[in-house]
Motif scaffolding. Structure first.
Motif, PDB file in Angstrom:
ATOM      1  N   SER A   9       0.825  -1.209   0.000  1.00 39.60           N
ATOM      2  CA  SER A   9       0.000   0.000   0.000  1.00 39.60           C
ATOM      3  C   SER A   9       0.860   1.260   0.000  1.00 39.60           C
ATOM      4  O   SER A   9       0.431   2.306  -0.489  1.00 39.60           O
ATOM      5  CB  SER A   9      -0.952   0.009   1.194  1.00 39.60           C
ATOM      6  N   PHE A  10       2.085   1.187   0.519  1.00 34.42           N
ATOM      7  CA  PHE A  10       2.980   2.343   0.498  1.00 34.42           C
ATOM      8  C   PHE A  10       3.546   2.596  -0.898  1.00 34.42           C
ATOM      9  O   PHE A  10       3.954   3.689  -1.217  1.00 34.42           O
ATOM     10  CB  PHE A  10       4.122   2.164   1.511  1.00 34.42           C
ATOM     11  N   TRP A  11       3.575   1.564  -1.723  1.00 34.36           N
ATOM     12  CA  TRP A  11       4.060   1.712  -3.096  1.00 34.36           C
ATOM     13  C   TRP A  11       3.001   2.297  -4.004  1.00 34.36           C
ATOM     14  O   TRP A  11       3.320   2.831  -5.058  1.00 34.36           O
ATOM     15  CB  TRP A  11       4.464   0.371  -3.671  1.00 34.36           C
ATOM     16  N   LEU A  12       1.736   2.155  -3.619  1.00 33.16           N
ATOM     17  CA  LEU A  12       0.628   2.510  -4.507  1.00 33.16           C
ATOM     18  C   LEU A  12      -0.356   3.458  -3.822  1.00 33.16           C
ATOM     19  O   LEU A  12      -1.562   3.268  -3.887  1.00 33.16           O
ATOM     20  CB  LEU A  12      -0.089   1.233  -4.954  1.00 33.16           C
ATOM     21  N   VAL A  33      -9.056   0.307  -9.215  1.00 38.59           N
ATOM     22  CA  VAL A  33     -10.172   0.341  -8.271  1.00 38.59           C
ATOM     23  C   VAL A  33      -9.957  -0.704  -7.181  1.00 38.59           C
ATOM     24  O   VAL A  33     -10.190  -0.443  -5.994  1.00 38.59           O
ATOM     25  CB  VAL A  33     -11.522   0.123  -9.000  1.00 38.59           C
ATOM     26  N   ASP A  34      -9.489  -1.869  -7.555  1.00 37.37           N
ATOM     27  CA  ASP A  34      -9.208  -2.921  -6.574  1.00 37.37           C
ATOM     28  C   ASP A  34      -8.144  -2.451  -5.583  1.00 37.37           C
ATOM     29  O   ASP A  34      -8.284  -2.651  -4.369  1.00 37.37           O
ATOM     30  CB  ASP A  34      -8.770  -4.203  -7.276  1.00 37.37           C
ATOM     31  N   PHE A  35      -7.075  -1.819  -6.077  1.00 36.26           N
ATOM     32  CA  PHE A  35      -6.054  -1.272  -5.174  1.00 36.26           C
ATOM     33  C   PHE A  35      -6.658  -0.203  -4.263  1.00 36.26           C
ATOM     34  O   PHE A  35      -6.313  -0.118  -3.090  1.00 36.26           O
ATOM     35  CB  PHE A  35      -4.874  -0.697  -5.942  1.00 36.26           C
ATOM     36  N   GLY A  36      -7.553   0.608  -4.818  1.00 33.30           N
ATOM     37  CA  GLY A  36      -8.211   1.621  -4.009  1.00 33.30           C
ATOM     38  C   GLY A  36      -9.045   1.010  -2.896  1.00 33.30           C
ATOM     39  O   GLY A  36      -9.044   1.492  -1.757  1.00 33.30           O
ATOM     40  N   MET A  37      -9.760  -0.048  -3.212  1.00 25.81           N
ATOM     41  CA  MET A  37     -10.604  -0.718  -2.219  1.00 25.81           C
ATOM     42  C   MET A  37      -9.766  -1.453  -1.177  1.00 25.81           C
ATOM     43  O   MET A  37     -10.059  -1.409   0.011  1.00 25.81           O
ATOM     44  CB  MET A  37     -11.551  -1.690  -2.918  1.00 25.81           C
ATOM     45  N   ARG A  38      -8.714  -2.130  -1.615  1.00 26.47           N
ATOM     46  CA  ARG A  38      -7.919  -2.959  -0.696  1.00 26.47           C
ATOM     47  C   ARG A  38      -6.912  -2.164   0.121  1.00 26.47           C
ATOM     48  O   ARG A  38      -6.684  -2.462   1.283  1.00 26.47           O
ATOM     49  CB  ARG A  38      -7.169  -4.031  -1.480  1.00 26.47           C
ATOM     50  N   ILE A  66     -16.891   1.889 -12.236  1.00 25.13           N
ATOM     51  CA  ILE A  66     -16.484   2.059 -10.835  1.00 25.13           C
ATOM     52  C   ILE A  66     -17.654   1.809  -9.895  1.00 25.13           C
ATOM     53  O   ILE A  66     -17.474   1.248  -8.819  1.00 25.13           O
ATOM     54  CB  ILE A  66     -15.864   3.453 -10.626  1.00 25.13           C
ATOM     55  N   ASN A  67     -18.844   2.235 -10.298  1.00 22.20           N
ATOM     56  CA  ASN A  67     -20.066   1.938  -9.561  1.00 22.20           C
ATOM     57  C   ASN A  67     -19.979   2.336  -8.085  1.00 22.20           C
ATOM     58  O   ASN A  67     -20.341   1.551  -7.201  1.00 22.20           O
ATOM     59  CB  ASN A  67     -20.415   0.452  -9.719  1.00 22.20           C
ATOM     60  N   ASN A  68     -19.448   3.517  -7.811  1.00 21.94           N
ATOM     61  CA  ASN A  68     -19.355   4.071  -6.448  1.00 21.94           C
ATOM     62  C   ASN A  68     -18.543   3.217  -5.475  1.00 21.94           C
ATOM     63  O   ASN A  68     -18.734   3.315  -4.266  1.00 21.94           O
ATOM     64  CB  ASN A  68     -20.752   4.323  -5.865  1.00 21.94           C
ATOM     65  N   ARG A  69     -17.649   2.371  -5.973  1.00 22.77           N
ATOM     66  CA  ARG A  69     -16.848   1.540  -5.075  1.00 22.77           C
ATOM     67  C   ARG A  69     -15.725   2.319  -4.416  1.00 22.77           C
ATOM     68  O   ARG A  69     -15.296   1.968  -3.319  1.00 22.77           O
ATOM     69  CB  ARG A  69     -16.293   0.331  -5.823  1.00 22.77           C
ATOM     70  N   ILE A  70     -15.216   3.361  -5.092  1.00 25.41           N
ATOM     71  CA  ILE A  70     -14.168   4.203  -4.529  1.00 25.41           C
ATOM     72  C   ILE A  70     -14.426   5.649  -4.938  1.00 25.41           C
ATOM     73  O   ILE A  70     -15.164   5.917  -5.873  1.00 25.41           O
ATOM     74  CB  ILE A  70     -12.746   3.805  -5.008  1.00 25.41           C
ATOM     75  N   GLU A  71     -13.767   6.565  -4.236  1.00 28.51           N
ATOM     76  CA  GLU A  71     -13.737   7.946  -4.686  1.00 28.51           C
ATOM     77  C   GLU A  71     -12.572   8.084  -5.640  1.00 28.51           C
ATOM     78  O   GLU A  71     -11.535   7.436  -5.470  1.00 28.51           O
ATOM     79  CB  GLU A  71     -13.536   8.883  -3.497  1.00 28.51           C
ATOM     80  N   TYR A  72     -12.725   8.926  -6.656  1.00 29.59           N
ATOM     81  CA  TYR A  72     -11.665   9.100  -7.638  1.00 29.59           C
ATOM     82  C   TYR A  72     -11.731  10.509  -8.203  1.00 29.59           C
ATOM     83  O   TYR A  72     -12.751  11.189  -8.088  1.00 29.59           O
ATOM     84  CB  TYR A  72     -11.786   8.073  -8.767  1.00 29.59           C
ATOM     85  N   ASN A  73     -10.626  10.928  -8.790  1.00 29.89           N
ATOM     86  CA  ASN A  73     -10.569  12.194  -9.513  1.00 29.89           C
ATOM     87  C   ASN A  73     -10.554  11.876 -10.994  1.00 29.89           C
ATOM     88  O   ASN A  73      -9.952  10.893 -11.410  1.00 29.89           O
ATOM     89  CB  ASN A  73      -9.310  12.986  -9.157  1.00 29.89           C
ATOM     90  N   MET A  74     -11.184  12.732 -11.768  1.00 24.72           N
ATOM     91  CA  MET A  74     -11.230  12.536 -13.222  1.00 24.72           C
ATOM     92  C   MET A  74     -10.717  13.797 -13.898  1.00 24.72           C
ATOM     93  O   MET A  74     -11.137  14.901 -13.551  1.00 24.72           O
ATOM     94  CB  MET A  74     -12.677  12.265 -13.644  1.00 24.72           C
ATOM     95  N   LYS A  75      -9.795  13.609 -14.830  1.00 23.35           N
ATOM     96  CA  LYS A  75      -9.274  14.719 -15.620  1.00 23.35           C
ATOM     97  C   LYS A  75      -9.510  14.415 -17.088  1.00 23.35           C
ATOM     98  O   LYS A  75      -9.193  13.325 -17.551  1.00 23.35           O
ATOM     99  CB  LYS A  75      -7.767  14.886 -15.405  1.00 23.35           C
ATOM    100  N   ILE A  76     -10.064  15.374 -17.797  1.00 22.14           N
ATOM    101  CA  ILE A  76     -10.160  15.269 -19.249  1.00 22.14           C
ATOM    102  C   ILE A  76      -9.247  16.347 -19.798  1.00 22.14           C
ATOM    103  O   ILE A  76      -9.410  17.524 -19.492  1.00 22.14           O
ATOM    104  CB  ILE A  76     -11.600  15.439 -19.742  1.00 22.14           C
ATOM    105  N   LEU A  77      -8.262  15.920 -20.550  1.00 22.88           N
ATOM    106  CA  LEU A  77      -7.229  16.825 -21.031  1.00 22.88           C
ATOM    107  C   LEU A  77      -7.290  16.907 -22.544  1.00 22.88           C
ATOM    108  O   LEU A  77      -6.978  15.937 -23.239  1.00 22.88           O
ATOM    109  CB  LEU A  77      -5.860  16.310 -20.571  1.00 22.88           C
TER     110      LEU A  77
END
Length: 136
Positions: A9-12, A33-38, A66-77
């Motif tokens: 978890s410290f690496w990611l 998403v799995d890393f975010g949840m775990r 994602i279906n509300n499983r984690i919070e995330y940021n989204m950028k459209i560039l």
């Protein structure tokens, strides 16, 4: 037996996920998403586009996936593809903000399905200053 260790978890802690709508990029998103949840990783999704005509469609696909499983940021560039490239823009993001890893599809929306690794994935795996996880 000892308690489980979450050393990884410290690496990611902070993950960047480029998404172009391809199945490989969406599988990479699933892994992030799995890393975010775990592990509590913070996930930022970036969609780099030239005309961005399909940006809302991509955003909708991401929200459903994602279906509300984690919070995330989204950028459209939006980028002028004559002056830069998707890989260059992602490298700029990596230089501006501290990320621990990129999780991305090994190949995107290119037409030739015989190619195992796309040009963006190749450029980032060689030049990114962080861990790069390629998903196939």
């Amino acid at each position: 037996m000892s308690e489980p260790s979450y050393f990884v978890s410290f690496w990611l802690r902070k993950i960047l996920v480029p998404v172009d709508g391809s199945e490989n990029s969406l599988r990479a998103l699933d892994l992030a998403v799995d890393f975010g949840m775990r592990y509590g990783s913070r996930v930022t999704i970036v969609h780099v586009c030239g005309d961005c005509n399909n940006a809302e469609d991509i955003k909708s696909i991401i929200e459903k996936r994602i279906n509300n499983r984690i919070e995330y940021n989204m950028k459209i560039l939006k980028v002028n593809m004559k002056e830069s490239s998707i890989a260059n823009e992602i490298l700029k993001i990596l230089n501006e903000e501290p990320y621990d890893a990129i999780i991305m599809g090994a190949r995107g929306t290119s037409v030739n399905s015989e190619i195992n690794i796309g040009s963006t994935a190749l450029a980032l795996s060689i030049n990114a200053p962080v861990t790069v996880i390629l998903v196939r």
